[in-house]
Every structure is written in C-alpha cells, then in structure tokens.
Design a protein around this motif. Structure first.
Motif, PDB file in Angstrom:
ATOM      1  N   GLN A   1       0.832  -1.208   0.000  1.00  8.76           N
ATOM      2  CA  GLN A   1       0.000   0.000   0.000  1.00  8.76           C
ATOM      3  C   GLN A   1       0.869   1.261   0.000  1.00  8.76           C
ATOM      4  OE1 GLN A   1      -2.641   0.441   3.348  1.00  8.76           O
ATOM      5  NE2 GLN A   1      -3.599   2.262   2.503  1.00  8.76           N
ATOM      6  N   GLN A   2       1.914   1.298   0.823  1.00  8.33           N
ATOM      7  CA  GLN A   2       2.820   2.448   0.843  1.00  8.33           C
ATOM      8  C   GLN A   2       3.527   2.616  -0.501  1.00  8.33           C
ATOM      9  OE1 GLN A   2       5.140   1.213   4.258  1.00  8.33           O
ATOM     10  NE2 GLN A   2       4.439   2.989   5.442  1.00  8.33           N
ATOM     11  N   ASP A   3       3.925   1.504  -1.109  1.00  9.36           N
ATOM     12  CA  ASP A   3       4.593   1.548  -2.401  1.00  9.36           C
ATOM     13  C   ASP A   3       3.692   2.191  -3.449  1.00  9.36           C
ATOM     14  OD1 ASP A   3       6.931   0.653  -4.109  1.00  9.36           O
ATOM     15  OD2 ASP A   3       5.285  -0.405  -5.108  1.00  9.36           O
ATOM     16  N   THR A   4       2.454   1.760  -3.517  1.00 13.84           N
ATOM     17  CA  THR A   4       1.491   2.326  -4.460  1.00 13.84           C
ATOM     18  C   THR A   4       1.235   3.798  -4.153  1.00 13.84           C
ATOM     19  OG1 THR A   4       0.440   0.183  -4.829  1.00 13.84           O
ATOM     20  CG2 THR A   4      -0.867   2.139  -5.357  1.00 13.84           C
ATOM     21  N   MET A   5       1.050   4.119  -2.878  1.00 12.47           N
ATOM     22  CA  MET A   5       0.808   5.507  -2.484  1.00 12.47           C
ATOM     23  C   MET A   5       1.981   6.403  -2.844  1.00 12.47           C
ATOM     24  SD  MET A   5      -1.025   4.987   1.248  1.00 12.47           S
ATOM     25  CE  MET A   5      -0.602   6.648   1.747  1.00 12.47           C
ATOM     26  N   LEU A   6       3.208   5.925  -2.635  1.00 12.81           N
ATOM     27  CA  LEU A   6       4.392   6.727  -2.939  1.00 12.81           C
ATOM     28  C   LEU A   6       4.518   6.959  -4.440  1.00 12.81           C
ATOM     29  CD1 LEU A   6       6.911   8.236  -2.092  1.00 12.81           C
ATOM     30  CD2 LEU A   6       8.122   6.041  -1.974  1.00 12.81           C
ATOM     31  N   HIS A   7       4.333   5.917  -5.237  1.00  9.73           N
ATOM     32  CA  HIS A   7       4.374   6.083  -6.689  1.00  9.73           C
ATOM     33  C   HIS A   7       3.329   7.112  -7.147  1.00  9.73           C
ATOM     34  CE1 HIS A   7       6.822   2.412  -6.866  1.00  9.73           C
ATOM     35  NE2 HIS A   7       7.125   2.778  -8.092  1.00  9.73           N
ATOM     36  N   THR A   8       2.138   7.016  -6.606  1.00  8.94           N
ATOM     37  CA  THR A   8       1.051   7.935  -6.967  1.00  8.94           C
ATOM     38  C   THR A   8       1.371   9.353  -6.524  1.00  8.94           C
ATOM     39  OG1 THR A   8      -0.564   6.148  -6.832  1.00  8.94           O
ATOM     40  CG2 THR A   8      -1.420   8.400  -6.681  1.00  8.94           C
ATOM     41  N   GLU A   9       1.856   9.521  -5.302  1.00 12.91           N
ATOM     42  CA  GLU A   9       2.176  10.853  -4.784  1.00 12.91           C
ATOM     43  C   GLU A   9       3.284  11.513  -5.604  1.00 12.91           C
ATOM     44  OE1 GLU A   9       2.383  14.384  -2.660  1.00 12.91           O
ATOM     45  OE2 GLU A   9       0.783  12.901  -2.856  1.00 12.91           O
ATOM     46  N   LEU A  10       4.313  10.770  -5.938  1.00 12.03           N
ATOM     47  CA  LEU A  10       5.411  11.331  -6.728  1.00 12.03           C
ATOM     48  C   LEU A  10       4.953  11.713  -8.133  1.00 12.03           C
ATOM     49  CD1 LEU A  10       8.233   8.931  -5.557  1.00 12.03           C
ATOM     50  CD2 LEU A  10       8.037  11.374  -5.021  1.00 12.03           C
ATOM     51  N   THR A  11       4.171  10.858  -8.753  1.00 15.32           N
ATOM     52  CA  THR A  11       3.631  11.170 -10.080  1.00 15.32           C
ATOM     53  C   THR A  11       2.787  12.435 -10.022  1.00 15.32           C
ATOM     54  OG1 THR A  11       3.648   8.845 -10.748  1.00 15.32           O
ATOM     55  CG2 THR A  11       2.177  10.322 -11.969  1.00 15.32           C
ATOM     56  N   ASN A  12       1.872  12.511  -9.055  1.00  9.43           N
ATOM     57  CA  ASN A  12       1.014  13.688  -8.930  1.00  9.43           C
ATOM     58  C   ASN A  12       1.823  14.947  -8.629  1.00  9.43           C
ATOM     59  OD1 ASN A  12      -1.241  12.148  -9.451  1.00  9.43           O
ATOM     60  ND2 ASN A  12      -1.756  11.861  -7.308  1.00  9.43           N
ATOM     61  N   ALA A  13       2.854  14.829  -7.815  1.00  4.75           N
ATOM     62  CA  ALA A  13       3.687  15.988  -7.484  1.00  4.75           C
ATOM     63  C   ALA A  13       4.386  16.526  -8.730  1.00  4.75           C
ATOM     64  CB  ALA A  13       4.705  15.618  -6.410  1.00  4.75           C
ATOM     65  N   VAL A  14       4.900  15.651  -9.580  1.00  7.99           N
ATOM     66  CA  VAL A  14       5.557  16.094 -10.814  1.00  7.99           C
ATOM     67  C   VAL A  14       4.559  16.802 -11.725  1.00  7.99           C
ATOM     68  CG1 VAL A  14       6.664  15.300 -12.936  1.00  7.99           C
ATOM     69  CG2 VAL A  14       7.387  14.380 -10.738  1.00  7.99           C
ATOM     70  N   VAL A  15       3.382  16.218 -11.856  1.00  9.82           N
ATOM     71  CA  VAL A  15       2.354  16.806 -12.715  1.00  9.82           C
ATOM     72  C   VAL A  15       1.931  18.178 -12.182  1.00  9.82           C
ATOM     73  CG1 VAL A  15      -0.035  16.545 -13.495  1.00  9.82           C
ATOM     74  CG2 VAL A  15       1.526  14.590 -13.593  1.00  9.82           C
ATOM     75  N   GLU A  16       1.682  18.269 -10.881  1.00 14.30           N
ATOM     76  CA  GLU A  16       1.144  19.497 -10.302  1.00 14.30           C
ATOM     77  C   GLU A  16       2.207  20.574 -10.074  1.00 14.30           C
ATOM     78  OE1 GLU A  16      -1.014  18.124  -6.854  1.00 14.30           O
ATOM     79  OE2 GLU A  16      -2.180  16.732  -8.099  1.00 14.30           O
ATOM     80  N   VAL A  17       3.398  20.192  -9.651  1.00 17.94           N
ATOM     81  CA  VAL A  17       4.430  21.185  -9.331  1.00 17.94           C
ATOM     82  C   VAL A  17       5.206  21.614 -10.569  1.00 17.94           C
ATOM     83  CG1 VAL A  17       6.552  21.602  -8.025  1.00 17.94           C
ATOM     84  CG2 VAL A  17       4.640  20.410  -6.933  1.00 17.94           C
ATOM     85  N   PHE A  18       5.608  20.637 -11.390  1.00 18.92           N
ATOM     86  CA  PHE A  18       6.432  20.954 -12.553  1.00 18.92           C
ATOM     87  C   PHE A  18       5.623  21.049 -13.849  1.00 18.92           C
ATOM     88  CE2 PHE A  18       9.510  18.941  -9.612  1.00 18.92           C
ATOM     89  CZ  PHE A  18      10.382  20.011  -9.483  1.00 18.92           C
ATOM     90  N   HIS A  19       4.311  20.783 -13.769  1.00 16.02           N
ATOM     91  CA  HIS A  19       3.406  20.909 -14.920  1.00 16.02           C
ATOM     92  C   HIS A  19       3.828  20.022 -16.084  1.00 16.02           C
ATOM     93  CE1 HIS A  19       1.816  24.200 -12.600  1.00 16.02           C
ATOM     94  NE2 HIS A  19       3.027  24.758 -12.585  1.00 16.02           N
ATOM     95  N   LYS A  20       4.177  18.773 -15.770  1.00 12.46           N
ATOM     96  CA  LYS A  20       4.567  17.804 -16.792  1.00 12.46           C
ATOM     97  C   LYS A  20       3.401  16.849 -17.048  1.00 12.46           C
ATOM     98  CE  LYS A  20       8.819  19.263 -17.154  1.00 12.46           C
ATOM     99  NZ  LYS A  20       9.331  19.860 -18.368  1.00 12.46           N
ATOM    100  N   PRO A  21       3.230  16.376 -18.280  1.00  8.32           N
ATOM    101  CA  PRO A  21       2.142  15.447 -18.592  1.00  8.32           C
ATOM    102  C   PRO A  21       2.343  14.096 -17.885  1.00  8.32           C
ATOM    103  CG  PRO A  21       3.144  16.304 -20.609  1.00  8.32           C
ATOM    104  CD  PRO A  21       3.998  16.736 -19.467  1.00  8.32           C
ATOM    105  N   VAL A  22       1.302  13.588 -17.312  1.00  6.42           N
ATOM    106  CA  VAL A  22       1.375  12.325 -16.574  1.00  6.42           C
ATOM    107  C   VAL A  22       1.849  11.184 -17.460  1.00  6.42           C
ATOM    108  CG1 VAL A  22      -1.046  11.649 -16.908  1.00  6.42           C
ATOM    109  CG2 VAL A  22       0.195  10.884 -14.862  1.00  6.42           C
ATOM    110  N   GLU A  23       1.554  11.254 -18.743  1.00  2.03           N
ATOM    111  CA  GLU A  23       1.909  10.178 -19.675  1.00  2.03           C
ATOM    112  C   GLU A  23       3.412   9.959 -19.787  1.00  2.03           C
ATOM    113  OE1 GLU A  23      -1.987  11.886 -20.590  1.00  2.03           O
ATOM    114  OE2 GLU A  23      -0.007  12.825 -20.568  1.00  2.03           O
ATOM    115  N   TYR A  24       4.214  10.942 -19.379  1.00  5.12           N
ATOM    116  CA  TYR A  24       5.657  10.840 -19.525  1.00  5.12           C
ATOM    117  C   TYR A  24       6.396  10.671 -18.201  1.00  5.12           C
ATOM    118  CZ  TYR A  24       4.698  12.348 -24.259  1.00  5.12           C
ATOM    119  OH  TYR A  24       4.217  12.427 -25.539  1.00  5.12           O
TER     120      TYR A  24
END
Length: 114
Positions: A15-38
């Motif tokens: 569960q932590q592994d999935t949550m961490l992957h999701t949090e990091l992906t969302n942080a990149v998208v929201e903070v650096f404005h990068k497309p989730v697909e990449y």
C-alpha cells in the motif's frame, strides 16, 4: 520525460509503495506541470544509505531528472511535498529526506532522441 528515483531505507508495504508512486507522479504533474503520460517513477526500499559517515536507519534520497529548467520555487514545493509525505506516511523526518534535482538535455525514447 520526468524520472523520479527514490531510495528509502525502510521497507514499504504494498500500500505504501502504491501511495508513494502515486504521490510522486502527482507531485511532478502538479508542481512541474509535466504530462502524466511521460512521468516515470522508480522506488527502491530497504536501501543502504549513509550520510556524514553513518548509516541512515530511517531516511530517503529522492532524485528528480527533468528536461528543461527547474525553478527554485518549484523545487522547494516538490521537496516540501515529498518530505511531508515521508513524515506522515512513514515517520521519516524531513531532515532525513534528501532531494537531488538534475536537468537533462536529451532523453532517448522510442528509438530516437527527444
């Protein structure tokens, strides 16, 4: 293509592994404005990390590689967000979470340089 690599000294539950992957992906998208697909995220738990000549028993190293420039304010926001997650979800204090930011000029993907 953003790449986030994490090494954390503690074991992660699935569960932590999935949550961490999701949090990091969302942080990149929201903070650096990068497309989730990449966004690519790699997490290694139970890593052997040392700081100041001593083994970290409860710490993390987060490496952020992005094409293009990164603003200091965005790096601060990303660091604060990641440190907050590690503190809340794993009890790792912010002073034991280290972030590294690297800009990349070229990525190879799909048989070519981007």
């Amino acid at each position: 293509m953003p790449l986030i690599q994490v090494q954390v000294t503690a074991p992660l539950t699935p569960q932590q592994d999935t949550m961490l992957h999701t949090e990091l992906t969302n942080a990149v998208v929201e903070v650096f404005h990068k497309p989730v697909e990449y966004v690519m995220v790699h997490v290694e738990s139970q890593a052997d990390l040392w700081m100041a000549g001593e083994k970290l028993t409860h710490g993390a190293l987060v490496s952020v590689c992005l094409m293009g420039d990164m603003q200091n304010a965005d790096c601060d926001a990303f660091t604060a967000r990641v440190c907050g997650w590690f503190k809340q979800e794993m009890g790792i204090p912010g002073e034991k979470v280290y972030t590294l930011f690297q800009t990349i000029n070229q990525w190879g993907w799909n048989g070519k340089i981007l």
